[in-house]
Design a protein around this motif. Structure first.
Motif, PDB file in Angstrom:
ATOM      1  N   LEU A 102       0.816  -1.211   0.000  1.00 45.95           N
ATOM      2  CA  LEU A 102       0.000   0.000   0.000  1.00 45.95           C
ATOM      3  C   LEU A 102       0.850   1.262   0.000  1.00 45.95           C
ATOM      4  CD1 LEU A 102      -2.771  -1.132   2.498  1.00 45.95           C
ATOM      5  CD2 LEU A 102      -2.900  -1.022  -0.002  1.00 45.95           C
ATOM      6  N   GLU A 103       2.130   1.122  -0.332  1.00 46.46           N
ATOM      7  CA  GLU A 103       2.998   2.283  -0.473  1.00 46.46           C
ATOM      8  C   GLU A 103       2.956   2.789  -1.914  1.00 46.46           C
ATOM      9  OE1 GLU A 103       4.271   4.191   1.477  1.00 46.46           O
ATOM     10  OE2 GLU A 103       5.009   3.221   3.288  1.00 46.46           O
ATOM     11  N   ALA A 104       3.324   4.042  -2.085  1.00 41.25           N
ATOM     12  CA  ALA A 104       3.333   4.640  -3.425  1.00 41.25           C
ATOM     13  C   ALA A 104       4.280   3.877  -4.343  1.00 41.25           C
ATOM     14  CB  ALA A 104       3.759   6.115  -3.332  1.00 41.25           C
ATOM     15  N   GLY A 105       3.910   3.792  -5.623  1.00 42.70           N
ATOM     16  CA  GLY A 105       4.767   3.150  -6.605  1.00 42.70           C
ATOM     17  C   GLY A 105       4.510   1.671  -6.762  1.00 42.70           C
ATOM     18  N   HIS A 106       3.509   1.132  -6.059  1.00 46.67           N
ATOM     19  CA  HIS A 106       3.194  -0.275  -6.195  1.00 46.67           C
ATOM     20  C   HIS A 106       1.987  -0.450  -7.113  1.00 46.67           C
ATOM     21  CE1 HIS A 106       6.011  -0.547  -2.854  1.00 46.67           C
ATOM     22  NE2 HIS A 106       6.103  -1.839  -3.112  1.00 46.67           N
ATOM     23  N   LEU A 107       1.291  -1.557  -6.992  1.00 41.58           N
ATOM     24  CA  LEU A 107       0.270  -1.928  -7.968  1.00 41.58           C
ATOM     25  C   LEU A 107      -0.993  -1.082  -7.905  1.00 41.58           C
ATOM     26  CD1 LEU A 107       0.561  -5.816  -7.715  1.00 41.58           C
ATOM     27  CD2 LEU A 107       1.529  -4.312  -9.463  1.00 41.58           C
ATOM     28  N   PHE A 108      -1.286  -0.486  -6.756  1.00 46.47           N
ATOM     29  CA  PHE A 108      -2.547   0.234  -6.590  1.00 46.47           C
ATOM     30  C   PHE A 108      -2.352   1.731  -6.835  1.00 46.47           C
ATOM     31  CE2 PHE A 108      -2.594  -3.380  -3.559  1.00 46.47           C
ATOM     32  CZ  PHE A 108      -3.566  -4.148  -4.200  1.00 46.47           C
ATOM     33  N   ASP A 109      -3.423   2.378  -7.321  1.00 45.13           N
ATOM     34  CA  ASP A 109      -3.347   3.824  -7.490  1.00 45.13           C
ATOM     35  C   ASP A 109      -3.501   4.499  -6.134  1.00 45.13           C
ATOM     36  OD1 ASP A 109      -6.089   3.972  -6.823  1.00 45.13           O
ATOM     37  OD2 ASP A 109      -6.689   3.784  -8.928  1.00 45.13           O
ATOM     38  N   THR A 110      -3.330   5.831  -6.142  1.00 44.50           N
ATOM     39  CA  THR A 110      -3.308   6.565  -4.876  1.00 44.50           C
ATOM     40  C   THR A 110      -4.601   6.412  -4.097  1.00 44.50           C
ATOM     41  OG1 THR A 110      -1.794   8.186  -5.839  1.00 44.50           O
ATOM     42  CG2 THR A 110      -2.971   8.834  -3.846  1.00 44.50           C
ATOM     43  N   ALA A 111      -5.740   6.479  -4.791  1.00 41.54           N
ATOM     44  CA  ALA A 111      -7.029   6.373  -4.111  1.00 41.54           C
ATOM     45  C   ALA A 111      -7.189   5.008  -3.455  1.00 41.54           C
ATOM     46  CB  ALA A 111      -8.159   6.632  -5.091  1.00 41.54           C
ATOM     47  N   MET A 112      -6.798   3.960  -4.173  1.00 38.49           N
ATOM     48  CA  MET A 112      -6.918   2.612  -3.615  1.00 38.49           C
ATOM     49  C   MET A 112      -5.956   2.413  -2.447  1.00 38.49           C
ATOM     50  SD  MET A 112      -7.420   0.200  -6.992  1.00 38.49           S
ATOM     51  CE  MET A 112      -7.623  -1.251  -5.971  1.00 38.49           C
ATOM     52  N   GLN A 113      -4.773   2.996  -2.547  1.00 40.47           N
ATOM     53  CA  GLN A 113      -3.826   2.912  -1.441  1.00 40.47           C
ATOM     54  C   GLN A 113      -4.396   3.582  -0.195  1.00 40.47           C
ATOM     55  OE1 GLN A 113      -0.346   4.719  -3.076  1.00 40.47           O
ATOM     56  NE2 GLN A 113       0.298   2.898  -4.220  1.00 40.47           N
ATOM     57  N   SER A 114      -5.002   4.737  -0.387  1.00 40.64           N
ATOM     58  CA  SER A 114      -5.588   5.470   0.746  1.00 40.64           C
ATOM     59  C   SER A 114      -6.714   4.664   1.382  1.00 40.64           C
ATOM     60  CB  SER A 114      -6.104   6.832   0.288  1.00 40.64           C
ATOM     61  OG  SER A 114      -5.042   7.640  -0.179  1.00 40.64           O
ATOM     62  N   ARG A 115      -7.558   4.064   0.524  1.00 37.52           N
ATOM     63  CA  ARG A 115      -8.653   3.261   1.076  1.00 37.52           C
ATOM     64  C   ARG A 115      -8.118   2.026   1.798  1.00 37.52           C
ATOM     65  NH1 ARG A 115     -11.025   4.523  -3.964  1.00 37.52           N
ATOM     66  NH2 ARG A 115     -10.586   2.433  -4.796  1.00 37.52           N
ATOM     67  N   GLY A 116      -7.065   1.429   1.234  1.00 34.71           N
ATOM     68  CA  GLY A 116      -6.475   0.259   1.885  1.00 34.71           C
ATOM     69  C   GLY A 116      -5.879   0.599   3.240  1.00 34.71           C
ATOM     70  N   ARG A 117      -5.175   1.708   3.321  1.00 36.39           N
ATOM     71  CA  ARG A 117      -4.611   2.131   4.601  1.00 36.39           C
ATOM     72  C   ARG A 117      -5.711   2.420   5.605  1.00 36.39           C
ATOM     73  NH1 ARG A 117       0.173   6.464   3.040  1.00 36.39           N
ATOM     74  NH2 ARG A 117       1.361   5.122   1.609  1.00 36.39           N
ATOM     75  N   ALA A 118      -6.747   3.113   5.141  1.00 39.45           N
ATOM     76  CA  ALA A 118      -7.861   3.446   6.032  1.00 39.45           C
ATOM     77  C   ALA A 118      -8.529   2.181   6.559  1.00 39.45           C
ATOM     78  CB  ALA A 118      -8.869   4.321   5.294  1.00 39.45           C
ATOM     79  N   ALA A 119      -8.649   1.172   5.691  1.00 37.61           N
ATOM     80  CA  ALA A 119      -9.272  -0.082   6.119  1.00 37.61           C
ATOM     81  C   ALA A 119      -8.421  -0.780   7.175  1.00 37.61           C
ATOM     82  CB  ALA A 119      -9.486  -0.990   4.913  1.00 37.61           C
ATOM     83  N   LEU A 120      -7.100  -0.773   6.978  1.00 35.44           N
ATOM     84  CA  LEU A 120      -6.224  -1.397   7.966  1.00 35.44           C
ATOM     85  C   LEU A 120      -6.290  -0.666   9.305  1.00 35.44           C
ATOM     86  CD1 LEU A 120      -2.940  -2.372   6.066  1.00 35.44           C
ATOM     87  CD2 LEU A 120      -4.624  -3.888   7.102  1.00 35.44           C
ATOM     88  N   ILE A 121      -6.300   0.652   9.253  1.00 37.54           N
ATOM     89  CA  ILE A 121      -6.372   1.439  10.482  1.00 37.54           C
ATOM     90  C   ILE A 121      -7.714   1.219  11.179  1.00 37.54           C
ATOM     91  CG2 ILE A 121      -6.505   3.803  11.372  1.00 37.54           C
ATOM     92  CD1 ILE A 121      -4.362   4.559   9.322  1.00 37.54           C
ATOM     93  N   GLU A 122      -8.792   1.141  10.387  1.00 31.71           N
ATOM     94  CA  GLU A 122     -10.114   0.892  10.969  1.00 31.71           C
ATOM     95  C   GLU A 122     -10.163  -0.482  11.635  1.00 31.71           C
ATOM     96  OE1 GLU A 122     -14.834   0.681   9.559  1.00 31.71           O
ATOM     97  OE2 GLU A 122     -13.257   1.298   8.153  1.00 31.71           O
ATOM     98  N   ARG A 123      -9.592  -1.477  10.943  1.00 34.06           N
ATOM     99  CA  ARG A 123      -9.559  -2.821  11.512  1.00 34.06           C
ATOM    100  C   ARG A 123      -8.727  -2.851  12.798  1.00 34.06           C
ATOM    101  NH1 ARG A 123      -6.562  -7.380   8.130  1.00 34.06           N
ATOM    102  NH2 ARG A 123      -4.786  -6.202   8.966  1.00 34.06           N
TER     103      ARG A 123
END
Length: 316
Positions: free
Chosen positions: A59-80
């Motif tokens: 979920l870091e920049a420069g990987h497979l997901f775009d910025t929006a998806m990275q942000s949502r992924g981080r938010a989901a991990l933090i929520e969990r």
């Protein structure tokens, strides 16, 4: 000399446990650091601040997901992570303990912990060490060593062995052979005494020393008078230890002057006396800012079978 010692005492702050910062391990189900902090909070009514650091390289920049998806992924991990901390906190709050939660994203772990320390200014940081079912030794991760180096407040590294909470031991160095400042020994004694009173644990005060072996003697006269050298070495350490301890109301049975290498004496004493917590002083020196708990730190910790409380010089 007496005036100097009194000045040192006045500069030493009490172990006033009001806020405990607990580093939660996201990879483990049991949380020994939290268990230990809860035990402390029940004794002292301290606030508990649980810190969970989440991170996933995908979920870091420069990987497979775009910025929006990275942000949502981080938010989901933090929520969990927040939901998990809420589960951990619920029974503690139900018994009347004050618990605060914080979930953060990033790495390395020690950097996030130090940021939280700077913001909160807690009285104590508690962190679990690595568990190895085949070994009972205290296994320290890189993040543990980084916190030993850089954490400005007392650091309690929690062993996974069964906790009894019966006794603690302060490892002292009255001749400062490890280049520790003299005030650090007084700080360790005060901390041990105050924790003993607050937590109902018997306090031991130990100093080990080791004369130079006969085989390493570099002078013929010293070799010829080796027994006299050993006796003088013992007398020097005894005098320094007794002078240090003499400034405090410590019972003689709780003081221990033992001949031998620290890396052998300390783990053996911990086992034989069933010590639950070892207090040691850490200093940073050299251009690499490497923290040393004496010059035999790693060899001591390789065989240690108890929790470790690391104190830094207060002026550091």
């Amino acid at each position: 000399m007496r005036c100097n010692v009194q000045l040192i005492h006045s500069e030493v702050q009490a172990m006033n446990l009001q806020q405990l910062l607990v580093v939660i391990d996201p990879q483990q189900t049991p949380q020994p650091a939290l268990d230990r902090a809860v035990w402390l909070a029940r004794k002292t009514r301290a606030q508990l601040h649980l810190l969970l650091v989440e991170y996933n390289a995908a979920l870091e920049a420069g990987h497979l997901f775009d910025t929006a998806m990275q942000s949502r992924g981080r938010a989901a991990l933090i929520e969990r992570g927040t939901a998990w901390l809420e589960e951990l906190a619920a029974p503690l709050r139900a018994e009347g303990l004050e618990v605060h939660l914080d979930v953060r994203w990033g790495r390395p772990l020690h950097k996030l912990v130090l940021e939280k320390v700077a913001e909160l200014a807690p009285d104590l940081v508690l962190k679990s060490t690595v568990h190895d079912s085949l070994l009972r030794r205290l296994l320290l991760t890189n993040s543990c060593w980084q916190l030993i180096r850089h954490c400005p407040i007392p650091l309690w590294l929690v062993h996974h062995a069964e906790w009894q909470g019966h006794s603690l031991c302060a490892a002292l160095d009255p001749l400062h052979s490890a280049d520790k400042p003299a005030a650090l020994d007084h700080q360790l004694i005060r901390a041990a005494s105050e924790l003993s009173g607050q937590l109902g644990m018997r306090a031991h005060y130990l100093h080990s020393y080791s004369p130079l072996p006969r085989t390493l003697m570099f002078d013929a006269q010293l070799v010829a008078n080796y027994d006299d050298y050993v006796a003088r070495c013992a007398a020097q350490h005894r005098e320094a230890f007794e002078q240090l301890i003499g400034h405090y109301p410590i019972a003689t049975p709780d003081t221990h002057l033992i001949e031998g290498f620290a890396e052998e004496v300390l783990p053996r004493f911990v086992r034989e006396q069933h010590v639950d917590l070892l207090l040691m002083g850490a200093i940073a020196r050299g251009h690499l800012d490497t923290a040393l708990i004496g010059h035999t730190a790693e060899r001591i910790l390789e065989n240690l079978d108890c929790d470790l409380l690391v104190l830094k010089p207060e002026q550091a």
